[in-house]
Design a protein around this motif. Structure first.
Motif, PDB file in Angstrom:
ATOM      1  N   ILE A  37       0.897  -1.166   0.000  1.00  0.00           N
ATOM      2  CA  ILE A  37       0.000   0.000   0.000  1.00  0.00           C
ATOM      3  C   ILE A  37       0.927   1.205   0.000  1.00  0.00           C
ATOM      4  N   CYS A  38       0.648   2.150  -0.911  1.00  0.00           N
ATOM      5  CA  CYS A  38       1.582   3.260  -1.134  1.00  0.00           C
ATOM      6  C   CYS A  38       0.933   4.574  -0.708  1.00  0.00           C
ATOM      7  N   GLY A  39       1.762   5.542  -0.342  1.00  0.00           N
ATOM      8  CA  GLY A  39       1.276   6.901  -0.099  1.00  0.00           C
ATOM      9  C   GLY A  39       0.496   7.421  -1.300  1.00  0.00           C
ATOM     10  N   SER A  40       0.854   6.959  -2.496  1.00  0.00           N
ATOM     11  CA  SER A  40       0.138   7.380  -3.704  1.00  0.00           C
ATOM     12  C   SER A  40      -1.296   6.857  -3.710  1.00  0.00           C
ATOM     13  N   GLY A 186       8.118   9.529   5.127  1.00  0.00           N
ATOM     14  CA  GLY A 186       7.265   8.417   4.744  1.00  0.00           C
ATOM     15  C   GLY A 186       8.155   7.389   4.060  1.00  0.00           C
ATOM     16  N   PRO A 187       7.562   6.308   3.573  1.00  0.00           N
ATOM     17  CA  PRO A 187       8.352   5.279   2.907  1.00  0.00           C
ATOM     18  C   PRO A 187       9.250   5.842   1.798  1.00  0.00           C
ATOM     19  N   ALA A 261       9.805  14.595  -0.835  1.00  0.00           N
ATOM     20  CA  ALA A 261       9.127  13.284  -0.797  1.00  0.00           C
ATOM     21  C   ALA A 261       7.791  13.436  -0.078  1.00  0.00           C
ATOM     22  N   VAL A 262       7.181  14.607  -0.237  1.00  0.00           N
ATOM     23  CA  VAL A 262       5.893  14.889   0.412  1.00  0.00           C
ATOM     24  C   VAL A 262       4.814  15.123  -0.644  1.00  0.00           C
TER      25      VAL A 262
END
Ligand code: NAD
Ligand code: ZN
Length: 393
Positions: A37-40, A186-187, A261-262
């Protein structure tokens, strides 16, 4: 098969859906052993994109080939592979130049394809028991070993966040001894910091306000900066000056390499309960030294139904452009062309020189996915990176 289906903002379900079937001679059918599961995914989950209900989520996929079409020559049932999140053809003008993130043929509605993602073509996602891989010879990266061995959770990160963090560091121009600041722990941010350290960076700062994420940054040798304790740019400059700038560096108390990376859902550092989509780029404009570089891998969309204001809803942000120009800063951004990096990063993992799975906090069965989305979205209970094991019960 079972798959994770997007229902409406803040709601995903695990549902029984039709099994995928080989449709073209170049397809392969993959049994998914692990997917991320990704932040995207959270941008779609929160209703912050134009995504319509019904999409099967999941673009971070690895597994075992079950069946191949007649035109697939380099793969056979039983092969263990990881997929780049980009779906690409391998023969268009952009693919042949290595820009598989901008494939011109796989998306009927535009440029660039991907699994389980809004506006990236008809490809179903891999938060499921199986997934169909188009142009399988080109899109599969072969892996040694066997299902669920000790490298499984390192390998799955080759589908997206390890190459994406690495890409951020490449765009930021990281070199041995360089000074680096990564915004976001985050990752993706953690992978950018980790990649910078693999590249031999001298000092690496990582900015966020979530304690367990900052702790992971500290564990890999980076210097954690908690933005809830004051202006992160001022704090990094102070630390740099305290540790002693190199001779001649007095006018350059910032860093040479910056990574965003945000992305557009950045929090306002003075008031973290609020969003400020240009916060990170404003901070980088102050922090990155003249002649430095910035890699933007956090995403900015052209459609955000719930953006902070009218321009933001269309992806228009007010940026300190004059400052960037004055400093002569190079800026690179966009979706990662995963295939540029995934083979070399796989080999670092196989050789024991990289172990990116330190970022994974949770391993769950499909049935726990709705709850995991909720917690990862709230960034609570230490949900840093969640991977799904469809076989687990
Ligand atoms: P994430 O969204 O959980 O990580 C973002 C982190 O940024 C959070 O820990 C948050 O607390 C922190 N943050 C928020 N505001 C901040 C600020 N002002 N300063 C510093 N930190 C701040 O998850 P992620 O998976 O790491 O994803 C990060 C971004 O990368 C997302 O936008 C995601 O869509 C994007 N992404 C891009 C690509 C690509 O191809 N370019 C690939 C994967 C992910
Ligand atoms: Zn991803």
């Amino acid at each position: 098969m079972r798959a994770v289906v997007f229902k409406s903002p803040y709601e995903v379900n695990v549902e029984q859906v039709e099994d995928p079937k080989i449709g073209s001679p170049r397809d392969a059918l993959l049994r998914v052993t692990t997917s991320g599961i990704c932040g995207s995914d959270l941008h779609m989950y929160e209703g912050r994109t134009g995504a319509s209900p019904g999409i099967i989520f999941g673009h971070e996929i690895m597994g075992i080939i079950e069946e191949v079409g007649d035109g697939v020559v380099g793969l056979k049932p039983g092969d263990r592979v990881v997929l780049p999140f980009n779906v690409a053809c391998g023969f268009c003008f952009n693919c042949v130049r290595g820009f598989t993130s901008a494939c011109l043929t796989v998306n009927p509605h535009g440029v660039s394809g991907g699994y389980g993602y809004v506006d990236m073509g008809p490809y179903r996602g891999g938060q499921a028991e199986q997934v169909l891989v188009p142009f399988a010879d080109f899109n599969c990266l072969k892996l040694p070993g066997s299902e669920e061995d000790e490298l499984e959770d390192d390998f799955v990160l080759l589908s997206d966040i390890f190459p994406t963090g690495y890409h951020g560091a490449v765009l930021a121009g990281v070199f041995p001894g360089s000074t680096v600041a990564v915004f976001g722990a985050g990752p993706v941010g953690l992978m950018a910091a980790y990649s910078a350290s693999l590249m031999g960076a001298g000092e690496i700062y990582v900015v966020d306000f979530i304690p367990e994420r900052l702790e992971k940054a500290r564990q890999i040798g980076a210097i954690p900066i908690d933005f809830s304790k004051g202006d992160p740019v001022g704090r990094i400059m102070e630390l740099r000056m305290k540790s002693g700038l190199k001779p001649g560096e007095e006018k350059m108390p910032g860093v040479l390499c910056g990574v965003d990376a945000v992305g557009y859902q950045a929090r306002d550092t003075k008031n973290p309960g609020k969003e400020n989509p240009s916060q990170v780029l404003e901070d980088l404009a102050r922090l990155v030294n003249p002649t430095g570089s910035i890699g933007i891998v956090g995403v900015y969309f052209t459609k955000d139904p719930r953006g902070v204001d009218d321009p933001a809803r269309k992806g228009n942000f007010l940026l300190p452009w004059g400052r960037f120009f004055e400093k002569g800063i190079a800026i690179g951004m966009g979706q990662t062309p995963v295939k540029k990096y995934n083979a070399i990063l796989r080999d670092l993992i196989v050789d024991g020189r990289a172990k990116p799975s330190f970022v994974i906090s949770h391993r769950i069965p499909l049935s726990k996915v709705p709850e995991a989305y909720r917690k990862f979205d709230e960034r609570t209970e230490g949900h840093t990176k969640v991977v799904i094991k469809p076989k687990m019960h």
